[in-house]
Scaffold this motif. Structure first.
Motif, PDB file in Angstrom:
ATOM      1  N   ASP A  45       0.849  -1.190   0.000  1.00 32.58           N
ATOM      2  CA  ASP A  45       0.000   0.000   0.000  1.00 32.58           C
ATOM      3  C   ASP A  45       0.887   1.243   0.000  1.00 32.58           C
ATOM      4  O   ASP A  45       2.002   1.232   0.521  1.00 32.58           O
ATOM      5  CB  ASP A  45      -0.901   0.022   1.238  1.00 32.58           C
ATOM      6  CG  ASP A  45      -2.052  -0.965   1.133  1.00 32.58           C
ATOM      7  OD1 ASP A  45      -2.197  -1.594   0.073  1.00 32.58           O
ATOM      8  OD2 ASP A  45      -2.798  -1.114   2.124  1.00 32.58           O
ATOM      9  N   ASP A  46       0.381   2.327  -0.559  1.00 34.65           N
ATOM     10  CA  ASP A  46       1.147   3.571  -0.599  1.00 34.65           C
ATOM     11  C   ASP A  46       1.484   4.059   0.808  1.00 34.65           C
ATOM     12  O   ASP A  46       0.601   4.105   1.685  1.00 34.65           O
ATOM     13  CB  ASP A  46       0.362   4.660  -1.332  1.00 34.65           C
ATOM     14  CG  ASP A  46       0.282   4.397  -2.833  1.00 34.65           C
ATOM     15  OD1 ASP A  46       1.134   3.639  -3.329  1.00 34.65           O
ATOM     16  OD2 ASP A  46      -0.624   4.947  -3.480  1.00 34.65           O
ATOM     17  N   GLY A  82       2.798   3.629  11.437  1.00 29.79           N
ATOM     18  CA  GLY A  82       3.028   3.910  10.027  1.00 29.79           C
ATOM     19  C   GLY A  82       4.044   5.021   9.834  1.00 29.79           C
ATOM     20  O   GLY A  82       4.107   5.660   8.777  1.00 29.79           O
ATOM     21  N   GLU A  83       4.899   5.225  10.868  1.00 27.47           N
ATOM     22  CA  GLU A  83       5.808   6.376  10.872  1.00 27.47           C
ATOM     23  C   GLU A  83       6.940   6.274   9.857  1.00 27.47           C
ATOM     24  O   GLU A  83       7.565   7.294   9.524  1.00 27.47           O
ATOM     25  CB  GLU A  83       6.399   6.575  12.273  1.00 27.47           C
ATOM     26  CG  GLU A  83       7.376   5.514  12.734  1.00 27.47           C
ATOM     27  CD  GLU A  83       6.708   4.259  13.284  1.00 27.47           C
ATOM     28  OE1 GLU A  83       7.437   3.320  13.631  1.00 27.47           O
ATOM     29  OE2 GLU A  83       5.464   4.224  13.357  1.00 27.47           O
ATOM     30  N   GLU A  90       8.011   5.115   0.124  1.00 18.84           N
ATOM     31  CA  GLU A  90       7.975   3.756  -0.381  1.00 18.84           C
ATOM     32  C   GLU A  90       6.725   3.029   0.119  1.00 18.84           C
ATOM     33  O   GLU A  90       6.125   3.418   1.124  1.00 18.84           O
ATOM     34  CB  GLU A  90       9.231   3.002   0.063  1.00 18.84           C
ATOM     35  CG  GLU A  90      10.531   3.534  -0.522  1.00 18.84           C
ATOM     36  CD  GLU A  90      10.584   3.375  -2.024  1.00 18.84           C
ATOM     37  OE1 GLU A  90      10.198   2.301  -2.512  1.00 18.84           O
ATOM     38  OE2 GLU A  90      10.999   4.331  -2.701  1.00 18.84           O
ATOM     39  N   PRO A  91       6.305   1.968  -0.578  1.00 18.53           N
ATOM     40  CA  PRO A  91       5.132   1.212  -0.134  1.00 18.53           C
ATOM     41  C   PRO A  91       5.324   0.622   1.266  1.00 18.53           C
ATOM     42  O   PRO A  91       6.457   0.418   1.715  1.00 18.53           O
ATOM     43  CB  PRO A  91       5.006   0.106  -1.193  1.00 18.53           C
ATOM     44  CG  PRO A  91       5.708   0.641  -2.390  1.00 18.53           C
ATOM     45  CD  PRO A  91       6.831   1.473  -1.868  1.00 18.53           C
ATOM     46  N   ARG A  92       4.223   0.362   1.945  1.00 25.04           N
ATOM     47  CA  ARG A  92       4.265  -0.273   3.268  1.00 25.04           C
ATOM     48  C   ARG A  92       4.907  -1.655   3.161  1.00 25.04           C
ATOM     49  O   ARG A  92       4.829  -2.313   2.112  1.00 25.04           O
ATOM     50  CB  ARG A  92       2.852  -0.436   3.828  1.00 25.04           C
ATOM     51  CG  ARG A  92       1.999   0.819   3.814  1.00 25.04           C
ATOM     52  CD  ARG A  92       2.342   1.766   4.927  1.00 25.04           C
ATOM     53  NE  ARG A  92       1.385   2.868   4.984  1.00 25.04           N
ATOM     54  CZ  ARG A  92       1.512   3.923   5.775  1.00 25.04           C
ATOM     55  NH1 ARG A  92       2.566   4.034   6.576  1.00 25.04           N
ATOM     56  NH2 ARG A  92       0.601   4.878   5.769  1.00 25.04           N
ATOM     57  N   GLN A  93       5.488  -2.091   4.282  1.00 21.21           N
ATOM     58  CA  GLN A  93       6.127  -3.398   4.308  1.00 21.21           C
ATOM     59  C   GLN A  93       5.488  -4.355   5.303  1.00 21.21           C
ATOM     60  O   GLN A  93       5.904  -5.503   5.416  1.00 21.21           O
ATOM     61  CB  GLN A  93       7.623  -3.245   4.637  1.00 21.21           C
ATOM     62  CG  GLN A  93       8.389  -2.465   3.581  1.00 21.21           C
ATOM     63  CD  GLN A  93       9.868  -2.380   3.901  1.00 21.21           C
ATOM     64  OE1 GLN A  93      10.312  -2.695   5.003  1.00 21.21           O
ATOM     65  NE2 GLN A  93      10.646  -1.968   2.920  1.00 21.21           N
TER      66      GLN A  93
END
Length: 248
Positions: A45-46, A82-83, A90-93
């Motif tokens: 996700d963005d 989500g910091e 970059e996209p979430r990991q």
């Protein structure tokens, strides 16, 4: 609108903002509600925003290729998550999933960057937060690699006591209601190992288990064990069959 502004003023991170700064954040922030066990974001996700938990509880987790869940952290009310989106876009990991019905304020990345430039103390707060969470993950990984299951559980209980405990004197009750499987996902062992280990710790009178709640009976002794100190043994009881079968 007013709900967002009220919470931003009440959160530690935003409590000393000027009216103009608060209003700018409020204009762009989104207020979202999620039912229990809902995904807030997933890998790929963005990463264009950071989030602050207003109400409820959230867990940050990953899922292995074979489908096993690994819990990285629990987020309590008033905490940011989500910091890493602040560092880059970059996209979430990882996954963020609600544990309870939750309310969340979503702040766009560019607005947080603007605030960090305007208020160095906000930048310092976020740098400390990222560093603390990285250190916690590194400690967990070190425990998984080098410690037996009993020591992993003791260190986890100490961590949960510090972050999610209501302490009264030398006793502490954890606010989190965790299942055996969730505990196993936090320290990289099987559910059966968690059940056995908790049963022994209860027999040693270090903890007390009641349904899905854990109470630390002797915080001082647990803290010494978590730091590798030797604690004199108490009169151990035989681990009761009920403790082995009782589910958290």
């Amino acid at each position: 609108m007013e709900r967002r502004l009220w919470f931003l003023k009440g959160c530690d991170l935003f409590e000393n903002l000027t009216p103009e700064q608060s209003q700018r954040l409020e204009r762009h922030a989104l207020f979202c509600t999620f039912k229990r066990n809902s995904l807030i974001y997933s890998p790929n996700d963005d990463g264009q925003s950071v989030m602050v938990l207003v109400k409820g509880r959230v867990k940050i987790k990953d899922i292995t290729p074979d489908g096993k869940e690994t819990i990285l952290a629990f987020i309590e009310e008033g905490e940011m998550f989500g910091e890493l989106a602040i560092l880059d876009a970059e996209p979430r990991q990882d996954y963020a999933e609600t544990v309870l019905d939750s309310e969340i304020v979503v702040v766009p990345r560019e607005n947080m960057l603007w605030l960090m430039r305007a208020k160095p103390d906000v930048s310092l707060f976020i740098a400390k937060l990222i560093g603390w969470r990285r250190r916690r993950i590194e400690n967990r990984l070190r425990n998984v690699l080098f410690l037996p299951s009993r020591d992993r559980m003791i260190r986890l209980l100490h961590e949960l006591m510090e972050a999610h405990g209501d302490r009264q004197g030398n006793q502490c009750e954890l606010r989190l209601a965790l299942s055996h499987q969730e505990l196993a996902s936090l320290i990289g062992v099987t559910r059966e190992t968690v059940t056995t280990t908790l049963g022994h710790l209860q027999a040693e009178r270090l903890i007390k288990i009641k349904r899905r709640r854990i109470a630390i009976v002797d915080c001082a002794a647990l803290e010494k064990l978590a730091h590798g100190d030797v604690v004199p043994e108490k009169n151990k009881e035989t681990v009761p069959r009920k403790a082995k079968k009782e589910g958290l």
